[in-house]
Design an enzyme around this catalytic site. Structure first.
Site, PDB file in Angstrom:
ATOM      1  N   GLY A 188       0.821  -1.204   0.000  1.00  0.00           N
ATOM      2  CA  GLY A 188       0.000   0.000   0.000  1.00  0.00           C
ATOM      3  C   GLY A 188       0.852   1.251   0.000  1.00  0.00           C
ATOM      4  N   ALA A 189       0.806   1.995  -1.119  1.00  0.00           N
ATOM      5  CA  ALA A 189       1.561   3.264  -1.188  1.00  0.00           C
ATOM      6  C   ALA A 189       0.610   4.423  -0.961  1.00  0.00           C
ATOM      7  CB  ALA A 189       2.267   3.380  -2.533  1.00  0.00           C
ATOM      8  N   VAL A 191      -1.218   7.057   2.221  1.00  0.00           N
ATOM      9  CA  VAL A 191      -0.670   8.022   3.169  1.00  0.00           C
ATOM     10  C   VAL A 191       0.171   7.332   4.245  1.00  0.00           C
ATOM     11  CG1 VAL A 191      -1.280   9.788   4.854  1.00  0.00           C
ATOM     12  CG2 VAL A 191      -2.656   9.528   2.790  1.00  0.00           C
ATOM     13  N   VAL A 245      -0.432  -7.684  -4.145  1.00  0.00           N
ATOM     14  CA  VAL A 245       0.107  -8.758  -3.308  1.00  0.00           C
ATOM     15  C   VAL A 245      -0.922  -9.885  -3.214  1.00  0.00           C
ATOM     16  CG1 VAL A 245       0.849  -9.356  -0.971  1.00  0.00           C
ATOM     17  CG2 VAL A 245       1.609  -7.216  -2.033  1.00  0.00           C
ATOM     18  N   ALA A 276      -0.182  -1.783   4.959  1.00  0.00           N
ATOM     19  CA  ALA A 276      -0.772  -0.439   5.142  1.00  0.00           C
ATOM     20  C   ALA A 276      -1.787  -0.210   4.026  1.00  0.00           C
ATOM     21  CB  ALA A 276       0.325   0.617   5.111  1.00  0.00           C
ATOM     22  N   ARG A 279      -7.797   1.730   6.468  1.00  0.00           N
ATOM     23  CA  ARG A 279      -8.440   1.494   7.764  1.00  0.00           C
ATOM     24  C   ARG A 279      -9.937   1.307   7.551  1.00  0.00           C
ATOM     25  NH1 ARG A 279      -5.354   2.460  12.020  1.00  0.00           N
ATOM     26  NH2 ARG A 279      -7.065   3.037  13.393  1.00  0.00           N
ATOM     27  N   ASP A 319     -13.795   8.696  12.495  1.00  0.00           N
ATOM     28  CA  ASP A 319     -13.510   7.617  11.534  1.00  0.00           C
ATOM     29  C   ASP A 319     -14.641   6.608  11.403  1.00  0.00           C
ATOM     30  OD1 ASP A 319     -11.035   8.734  11.187  1.00  0.00           O
ATOM     31  OD2 ASP A 319      -9.886   6.963  11.765  1.00  0.00           O
ATOM     32  N   HIS A 451       8.974  38.610   3.573  1.00  0.00           N
ATOM     33  CA  HIS A 451      10.061  38.106   2.733  1.00  0.00           C
ATOM     34  C   HIS A 451      11.312  37.925   3.569  1.00  0.00           C
ATOM     35  CE1 HIS A 451      12.679  37.544  -0.705  1.00  0.00           C
ATOM     36  NE2 HIS A 451      13.508  38.427  -0.170  1.00  0.00           N
TER      37      HIS A 451
HETATM   38  P1  FAD Z   1      -9.835   6.890  17.130  1.00  0.00           P
HETATM   39  O1  FAD Z   1      -8.691   7.804  17.242  1.00  0.00           O
HETATM   40  O2  FAD Z   1      -9.611   5.562  16.483  1.00  0.00           O
HETATM   41  O3  FAD Z   1     -10.406   6.714  18.600  1.00  0.00           O
HETATM   42  C1  FAD Z   1     -11.460   5.865  18.873  1.00  0.00           C
HETATM   43  C2  FAD Z   1     -11.384   5.486  20.322  1.00  0.00           C
HETATM   44  O4  FAD Z   1     -12.574   4.799  20.668  1.00  0.00           O
HETATM   45  C3  FAD Z   1     -10.239   4.537  20.641  1.00  0.00           C
HETATM   46  O5  FAD Z   1      -9.514   5.045  21.720  1.00  0.00           O
HETATM   47  C4  FAD Z   1     -10.921   3.218  20.990  1.00  0.00           C
HETATM   48  O6  FAD Z   1     -10.240   2.480  21.973  1.00  0.00           O
HETATM   49  C5  FAD Z   1     -12.262   3.702  21.512  1.00  0.00           C
HETATM   50  N1  FAD Z   1     -13.338   2.743  21.370  1.00  0.00           N
HETATM   51  C6  FAD Z   1     -13.741   2.078  20.260  1.00  0.00           C
HETATM   52  N2  FAD Z   1     -14.831   1.326  20.501  1.00  0.00           N
HETATM   53  C7  FAD Z   1     -15.135   1.528  21.816  1.00  0.00           C
HETATM   54  C8  FAD Z   1     -16.155   1.040  22.666  1.00  0.00           C
HETATM   55  N3  FAD Z   1     -17.103   0.203  22.217  1.00  0.00           N
HETATM   56  N4  FAD Z   1     -16.155   1.448  23.940  1.00  0.00           N
HETATM   57  C9  FAD Z   1     -15.200   2.295  24.420  1.00  0.00           C
HETATM   58  N5  FAD Z   1     -14.229   2.797  23.657  1.00  0.00           N
HETATM   59  C10 FAD Z   1     -14.196   2.422  22.368  1.00  0.00           C
HETATM   60  N6  FAD Z   1      -4.862  11.642  10.842  1.00  0.00           N
HETATM   61  C11 FAD Z   1      -4.531  12.921  10.674  1.00  0.00           C
HETATM   62  O7  FAD Z   1      -5.407  13.776  10.619  1.00  0.00           O
HETATM   63  N7  FAD Z   1      -3.215  13.311  10.575  1.00  0.00           N
HETATM   64  C12 FAD Z   1      -2.210  12.412  10.631  1.00  0.00           C
HETATM   65  O8  FAD Z   1      -1.046  12.784  10.543  1.00  0.00           O
HETATM   66  C13 FAD Z   1      -2.529  11.051  10.800  1.00  0.00           C
HETATM   67  N8  FAD Z   1      -1.556  10.128  10.885  1.00  0.00           N
HETATM   68  C14 FAD Z   1      -1.896   8.832  11.112  1.00  0.00           C
HETATM   69  C15 FAD Z   1      -0.866   7.893  11.212  1.00  0.00           C
HETATM   70  C16 FAD Z   1      -1.159   6.571  11.455  1.00  0.00           C
HETATM   71  C17 FAD Z   1      -0.037   5.561  11.571  1.00  0.00           C
HETATM   72  C18 FAD Z   1      -2.514   6.167  11.622  1.00  0.00           C
HETATM   73  C19 FAD Z   1      -2.855   4.744  11.938  1.00  0.00           C
HETATM   74  C20 FAD Z   1      -3.542   7.090  11.530  1.00  0.00           C
HETATM   75  C21 FAD Z   1      -3.237   8.425  11.253  1.00  0.00           C
HETATM   76  N9  FAD Z   1      -4.232   9.396  11.138  1.00  0.00           N
HETATM   77  C22 FAD Z   1      -3.900  10.695  10.914  1.00  0.00           C
HETATM   78  C23 FAD Z   1      -5.653   9.051  11.252  1.00  0.00           C
HETATM   79  C24 FAD Z   1      -6.168   9.422  12.638  1.00  0.00           C
HETATM   80  O9  FAD Z   1      -5.422   8.748  13.610  1.00  0.00           O
HETATM   81  C25 FAD Z   1      -7.641   9.078  12.742  1.00  0.00           C
HETATM   82  O10 FAD Z   1      -8.351   9.709  11.697  1.00  0.00           O
HETATM   83  C26 FAD Z   1      -8.206   9.548  14.078  1.00  0.00           C
HETATM   84  O11 FAD Z   1      -7.524   8.975  15.159  1.00  0.00           O
HETATM   85  C27 FAD Z   1      -9.694   9.209  14.162  1.00  0.00           C
HETATM   86  O12 FAD Z   1     -10.196   9.705  15.342  1.00  0.00           O
HETATM   87  P2  FAD Z   1     -11.460   9.063  16.062  1.00  0.00           P
HETATM   88  O13 FAD Z   1     -11.612   9.786  17.332  1.00  0.00           O
HETATM   89  O14 FAD Z   1     -12.590   9.003  15.111  1.00  0.00           O
HETATM   90  O15 FAD Z   1     -11.051   7.545  16.328  1.00  0.00           O
HETATM   91  P1  AMP Z   2      -4.665   4.234   2.030  1.00  0.00           P
HETATM   92  O1  AMP Z   2      -6.124   3.855   2.026  1.00  0.00           O
HETATM   93  O2  AMP Z   2      -4.377   5.653   1.596  1.00  0.00           O
HETATM   94  O3  AMP Z   2      -3.977   3.896   3.326  1.00  0.00           O
HETATM   95  O4  AMP Z   2      -3.983   3.312   0.912  1.00  0.00           O
HETATM   96  C1  AMP Z   2      -3.982   1.900   0.945  1.00  0.00           C
HETATM   97  C2  AMP Z   2      -3.470   1.401  -0.395  1.00  0.00           C
HETATM   98  O5  AMP Z   2      -3.250  -0.002  -0.348  1.00  0.00           O
HETATM   99  C3  AMP Z   2      -4.447   1.657  -1.546  1.00  0.00           C
HETATM  100  O6  AMP Z   2      -3.825   2.475  -2.498  1.00  0.00           O
HETATM  101  C4  AMP Z   2      -4.718   0.243  -2.106  1.00  0.00           C
HETATM  102  O7  AMP Z   2      -4.786   0.240  -3.517  1.00  0.00           O
HETATM  103  C5  AMP Z   2      -3.509  -0.561  -1.639  1.00  0.00           C
HETATM  104  N1  AMP Z   2      -3.764  -2.016  -1.575  1.00  0.00           N
HETATM  105  C6  AMP Z   2      -4.831  -2.656  -1.039  1.00  0.00           C
HETATM  106  N2  AMP Z   2      -4.719  -4.026  -1.159  1.00  0.00           N
HETATM  107  C7  AMP Z   2      -3.521  -4.263  -1.785  1.00  0.00           C
HETATM  108  C8  AMP Z   2      -2.806  -5.456  -2.195  1.00  0.00           C
HETATM  109  N3  AMP Z   2      -3.289  -6.708  -1.989  1.00  0.00           N
HETATM  110  N4  AMP Z   2      -1.603  -5.312  -2.811  1.00  0.00           N
HETATM  111  C9  AMP Z   2      -1.090  -4.063  -3.015  1.00  0.00           C
HETATM  112  N5  AMP Z   2      -1.718  -2.922  -2.665  1.00  0.00           N
HETATM  113  C10 AMP Z   2      -2.909  -2.988  -2.046  1.00  0.00           C
END
Ligand code: FAD
Ligand code: AMP
Length: 479
Positions: A188-189, A191, A245, A276, A279, A319, A451
């Protein structure tokens, strides 16, 4: 007797904790249910973002960037660094410290604002009640005037590459590698793949990115994506498009990955493999069947533009609902919902949400891409300014990339901004503000910019929209 609150929030990520704090600021009684536990068994706030997402990934991106600068890019400044070394455990420890500080900070903010954290797993019952089961199996029911579901998302797993948390890892595992793998595969290429791939590439891994799609970063403006691909390639990221893959198995301490391309099936061996591939919403076992909630066809909780579900007094944000999976999108939804519960006429502008890839240089965007404007037949003008013509970018030896601004051909209203280059996230944010105020390209052109700053590239791109850029030859000179 069950406890009663005006608002019960499920999930303390950036969507949930922000909603909880704003609701409490507005005078409502608020509980926030969170299932995440720290290693001492205490409730851990902050969600994916603070614990295993935005913050730890940026901590590692910054550490690895400094290391790569010291190793590779300081000679040009006349600075000789001999034998730069990376201490991976120390780098991870720094990341953990930042995470602890910030998650602890949310606990402090809850206390300050009077939000009650409740440790356990929440489930929505009928009549806006929330059942909470704690780690010991004790169950309590909270009576809620309103429920805000902010349960977030989890990494997608694909059958060809099952996570084993040792050799085949997801984004969380990729933030915890204790050694630099010599060869690292990334499926996955997108973010997250690009950010994590960059971290380990900078630290010395040979990184191969396997991407099923033929197009690189299809959600980005094509011109920007093309420039980003060129820069990443120069940095040593081996990005293979059209590569799906089909299998991965661990053999003698390495992962053998099979994949299909236009040229047939191939295999390749890596020391570690990061999956990756995106999600998915964490929407299972979150509500009782008679709660009135429904999921859409992709598993998101169904909501309208105000994040109202189909059940009265139950909202869902972040999310777990449609829209980009970004922390700030969920946070703003949290504010909107809290304010609406308190009777304020809040709404959210979904057309103005910035998105960023925190590679170096960063890639950032807001609004429409050029290909989207072409597809929907909107007449537009484009202004582009390359950082190669920015005095500040050259002074800091960081002049790859460009700023691109798109405006309506008739009204001059800004429709989008796309940047690949140094501080792209912060530059795009300037245009986000302009767009929120309904700005034209001319408005930015008439603004005085300090500037020498990188921001001048935004000014020049806005001027270029109407053929008035000063520091480049305009494609179309206009009076
Ligand atoms: P979450 O942050 O997933 O929080 C949900 C919470 O709910 C969790 O703590 C979980 O334990 C809890 N929960 C779930 N179900 C229950 C339940 N039934 N009872 C009690 N608790 C529960 N976004 C950006 O904007 N900028 C970035 O740079 C960025 N970088 C990222 C890098 C990585 C590696 C990853 C994985 C994600 C990144 N994201 C980034 C995405 C970002 O983390 C998510 O969009 C964001 O965290 C979503 O927020 P949320 O509050 O909806 O959910
Ligand atoms: P993102 O949703 O931005 O994190 O990107 C995930 C990426 O993974 C997408 O561009 C998908 O096309 C790619 N992807 C999903 N399944 C596969 C797979 N089996 N092999 C290679 N790439 C994949």
């Amino acid at each position: 007797m069950s406890e009663k609150y005006d608002v019960v929030v499920i999930g303390a990520g950036p969507a949930g904790y922000v909603a909880a704090i704003r609701a409490a600021q507005l005078g409502l009684s608020v509980a926030c249910v969170e299932q995440w536990l720290d290693d001492k068994g205490k409730v851990r706030l902050g969600g994916t973002c603070l614990n295993v997402g935005c913050i730890p990934s940026k901590a590692l991106l910054d550490s690895s960037y400094k290391f790569a600068e010291a190793r590779d890019h300081l000679a040009v400044h006349g600075i000789a660094v001999k034998g730069a070394e990376i201490d991976v455990p120390a780098m991870l420890q720094r990341k953990e410290k930042i995470v602890e500080q910030l998650t602890g900070g949310i606990a402090g903010l809850f206390k300050h604002n009077g939000v009650t954290p409740v440790s356990g797993t929440g489930k929505v019952l009928s009549g806006a009640r929330v059942e909470v089961t704690d780690k010991d199996g004790n169950v309590q029911v909270l009576d809620a005037g309103n429920v805000i579901i902010a349960a977030g998302s989890v990494p997608v797993e694909i059958p060809p590459a099952p996570i084993d948390d040792e050799y085949i890892i997801d984004s969380t595992g990729a933030l915890e590698l204790r050694e630099v793998p010599a060869r690292l595969g990334v499926i996955g290429a997108g973010v997250i793949g690009l950010e994590l791939g960059s971290v380990w590439n900078r630290l010395g891994s040979e990184v191969v990115m396997l991407e099923a799609l033929d197009e690189f970063l299809p959600m980005m403006d094509v011109q920007i994506a093309r420039e980003a691909a060129r820069i990443f390639k120069k940095q040593g990221l081996d990005i293979r498009l059209g590569t799906r893959v089909t299998g991965a198995r661990v053999k003698k301490g390495a992962v053998e990955v099979s994949y299909t391309t236009a040229n047939g099936d191939q295999t390749e061996t890596f020391d570690r493999l990061i999956v990756a591939v995106g999600r998915k919403p964490r929407s299972q076992e979150l509500f009782a069947s008679d709660s009135g909630l429904t999921l859409d066809e992709r598993g998101y909780i169904f909501v309208n533009d105000y994040c109202e579900t189909e059940a009265p007094h139950i909202f869902a944000i972040g999310d777990v609902v449609r829209g980009p999976m970004l922390a700030h999108k969920g946070s703003e939804e949290g504010v909107m919902v809290a304010e609406r519960i308190a009777g304020k006429p809040a709404q959210m502008n979904y057309d103005c949400i910035p998105s960023v890839i925190y590679t170096h240089p960063e890639v950032a965007a807001v609004g429409k891409t050029e290909q989207e404007l072409k597809a929907d037949g909107t007449p537009y003008k484009a202004g582009v300014f390359p950082f190669a013509a920015s005095g500040r970018a050259l002074a800091s030896n960081d002049s790859d990339g460009m700023v691109k601004i798109l405006a309506h051909a008739d009204t001059d209203r800004i429709l989008g901004c796309h940047v690949v280059g140094p501080s792209a996230a912060d530059l795009v944010q300037q245009v986000v503000i302009a767009m929120e105020f309904g700005s034209s390209a001319e408005d930015i052109g008439l603004t005085v910019f300090g500037h020498p700053t990188l921001s001048e590239a935004v000014h020049e791109a806005a001027l270029a929209v109407n053929g008035h850029a000063i520091h480049i030859a305009n494609r179309k000179q206009r009076k």
